[in-house]
Design a protein around this motif. Structure first.
Motif, PDB file in Angstrom:
ATOM      1  N   VAL A   1       0.892  -0.969   0.138  1.00  0.00           N
ATOM      2  CA  VAL A   1       0.346   0.001  -0.069  1.00  0.00           C
ATOM      3  C   VAL A   1       0.770   1.261   0.182  1.00  0.00           C
ATOM      4  CG1 VAL A   1      -1.689   1.904   1.367  1.00  0.00           C
ATOM      5  CG2 VAL A   1      -1.716  -0.853   0.815  1.00  0.00           C
ATOM      6  N   PHE A   2       1.882   1.295   0.794  1.00  0.00           N
ATOM      7  CA  PHE A   2       2.758   2.562   0.870  1.00  0.00           C
ATOM      8  C   PHE A   2       3.788   2.623  -0.645  1.00  0.00           C
ATOM      9  CE2 PHE A   2       6.657   4.347   1.611  1.00  0.00           C
ATOM     10  CZ  PHE A   2       6.275   5.332   2.476  1.00  0.00           C
ATOM     11  N   SER A   3       4.185   1.420  -1.154  1.00  0.00           N
ATOM     12  CA  SER A   3       4.852   1.921  -2.750  1.00  0.00           C
ATOM     13  C   SER A   3       3.665   2.441  -3.722  1.00  0.00           C
ATOM     14  CB  SER A   3       5.111   0.274  -3.062  1.00  0.00           C
ATOM     15  OG  SER A   3       5.499   0.100  -2.600  1.00  0.00           O
ATOM     16  N   LEU A   4       2.279   2.537  -3.497  1.00  0.00           N
ATOM     17  CA  LEU A   4       1.211   2.356  -4.330  1.00  0.00           C
ATOM     18  C   LEU A   4       0.615   4.011  -4.824  1.00  0.00           C
ATOM     19  CD1 LEU A   4      -1.350  -0.751  -4.703  1.00  0.00           C
ATOM     20  CD2 LEU A   4       0.222   0.479  -6.771  1.00  0.00           C
ATOM     21  N   SER A   5       0.869   3.708  -2.714  1.00  0.00           N
ATOM     22  CA  SER A   5       0.540   5.389  -2.334  1.00  0.00           C
ATOM     23  C   SER A   5       1.445   6.072  -2.535  1.00  0.00           C
ATOM     24  CB  SER A   5       0.160   5.149  -0.991  1.00  0.00           C
ATOM     25  OG  SER A   5      -0.804   4.514  -0.476  1.00  0.00           O
ATOM     26  N   VAL A   6       2.919   6.443  -3.375  1.00  0.00           N
ATOM     27  CA  VAL A   6       4.059   7.131  -3.065  1.00  0.00           C
ATOM     28  C   VAL A   6       3.922   7.478  -4.688  1.00  0.00           C
ATOM     29  CG1 VAL A   6       6.286   6.749  -3.129  1.00  0.00           C
ATOM     30  CG2 VAL A   6       5.388   6.065  -0.700  1.00  0.00           C
ATOM     31  N   ALA A   7       3.143   6.188  -5.757  1.00  0.00           N
ATOM     32  CA  ALA A   7       3.533   6.488  -6.869  1.00  0.00           C
ATOM     33  C   ALA A   7       2.215   7.526  -7.650  1.00  0.00           C
ATOM     34  CB  ALA A   7       3.526   5.141  -7.520  1.00  0.00           C
ATOM     35  N   ILE A   8       1.604   6.755  -6.519  1.00  0.00           N
ATOM     36  CA  ILE A   8      -0.119   7.886  -7.258  1.00  0.00           C
ATOM     37  C   ILE A   8      -0.079   9.171  -6.933  1.00  0.00           C
ATOM     38  CG2 ILE A   8      -2.878   7.593  -7.050  1.00  0.00           C
ATOM     39  CD1 ILE A   8      -1.458   5.633  -8.988  1.00  0.00           C
ATOM     40  N   MET A   9      -0.123   9.204  -5.489  1.00  0.00           N
ATOM     41  CA  MET A   9      -0.088  10.173  -4.250  1.00  0.00           C
ATOM     42  C   MET A   9       0.145  12.260  -4.615  1.00  0.00           C
ATOM     43  SD  MET A   9       0.380  10.369  -0.275  1.00  0.00           S
ATOM     44  CE  MET A   9       0.121   8.988   0.296  1.00  0.00           C
TER      45      MET A   9
END
Length: 326
Positions: free
Chosen positions: A193-201
């Motif tokens: 979740v952290f990896s996806l969030s860093v990419a999209i946020m």
């Protein structure tokens, strides 16, 4: 509203027909199914018999018609590798992927919104500059680099988080399993979740900041200040509400993109979701499973965009839904 829904239904059917053509082309034109289903020692006559049984020697238009009839009845073909219905395999993996996507969206809303608003209120502050710098880094670095870096730091060096798998899951609603109700499941969920969030946020932070900067210069915001309204009411009620429409638009598009990004994330973290299943299908040249994945993901895109158009009307009743249709 009914007219809008009818038009959206027509558009959805047209989009799904195009996706079905692409999926059929993948399933029927890439590779030879008899090589996947039969042993290399089987004779040519037996291969031809199987091709007749599967209908592969019929005209392409007839094959597509049978494919379309199967799709309309929920039959997306049989996986060559797993020897099971492709739709059943995808639905079995769907909870894991949805869990990943929903948690990422929640993190984005809880972090990106206050960061974007705060960066717009004081655009020249140290916090605002730091947020913009971090968001630029997040946009610039590919997601698989971020995911590998997370594994190296938090799993290998610090040994704080598990690096792969979904962990312990708890059954809910019958066959639906979730890791959100167990400590081990939450620990396994953290890094993906952290990896996806860093990419999209970063996209949302920059979008909210840009829209807020424009709205804060509006006449009605100056009028709100002259009335003596509290800063919190002005920023988070009057100003933030009017930045919602472009954020909702990009949010709908990014939700679909998020599902695509899960292919990389699930592969790196060995997360047992739809994306990991898709990569397996590509590795085994399992064309029925690949085409079934495209149809399911295409359906999710269509439903998501329709919901975004409906939310448009709820966020701002003055917007005419028909003006946002194709």
């Amino acid at each position: 509203m009914l007219h809008f829904l009818f038009r959206r239904l027509i558009q959805a059917v047209a989009v799904m027909l195009v996706i079905s053509v692409i999926s059929f082309a993948i399933q029927s034109q890439i590779g030879d199914p008899t090589q996947q289903l039969l042993s290399p020692t089987v004779s040519q006559s037996e291969r031809e018999a199987l091709r007749d049984e599967l209908g592969l020697n019929k005209p392409v238009a007839v094959q597509y018609w049978h494919f379309l009839k199967g799709v309309s009845h929920g039959d997306l073909g049989m996986s060559y590798f797993h020897k099971e219905p492709a739709l059943g395999l995808i639905l079995e993996k769907l909870p894991a992927t949805l869990e990943l996507v929903v948690c990422t969206i929640l993190v984005m809303i809880l972090v990106a919104t206050p960061c974007g608003v705060a960066a717009a209120i004081k655009p020249k502050s140290l916090f605002s500059r730091a947020v913009m710098l971090i968001s630029t880094l997040g946009i610039s670095i590919p997601i698989f680099i971020i995911a590998i870096l997370m594994v190296y730091v938090f799993s290998i060096q610090l040994q704080l988080m598990p690096s792969f798998g979904r962990g312990e899951t708890v059954p809910v609603f019958g066959s639906w399993e979730t890791g959100l109700l167990s400590k081990d499941g939450l620990a396994h969920l953290a890094l993906p979740v952290f990896s996806l969030s860093v990419a999209i946020m970063p996209i949302f932070i920059r979008l909210i900041r840009a829209e807020m900067l424009e709205v804060l210069e509006s006449d009605y915001i100056r009028f709100a200040w002259s009335k003596g309204l509290s800063p919190a009411r002005i920023y988070f009620i009057h100003a933030l509400k009017n930045t919602a429409l472009p954020v909702i638009t990009i949010g709908g598009i990014q939700t679909g993109t998020l599902i695509a990004y899960t292919i990389f994330t699930e592969s790196i973290f060995q997360w047992p979701g739809m994306g990991f299943l898709f990569i397996e299908a590509v590795g085994h040249a399992d064309t029925p499973l690949i085409s079934a994945y495209l149809i399911v993901v295409g359906g999710i895109f269509v439903v998501t965009n329709t919901l975004v158009d409906l939310i448009y009307g709820l966020a701002n009743p003055t917007v005419k839904l028909e003006s946002h249709t194709l």
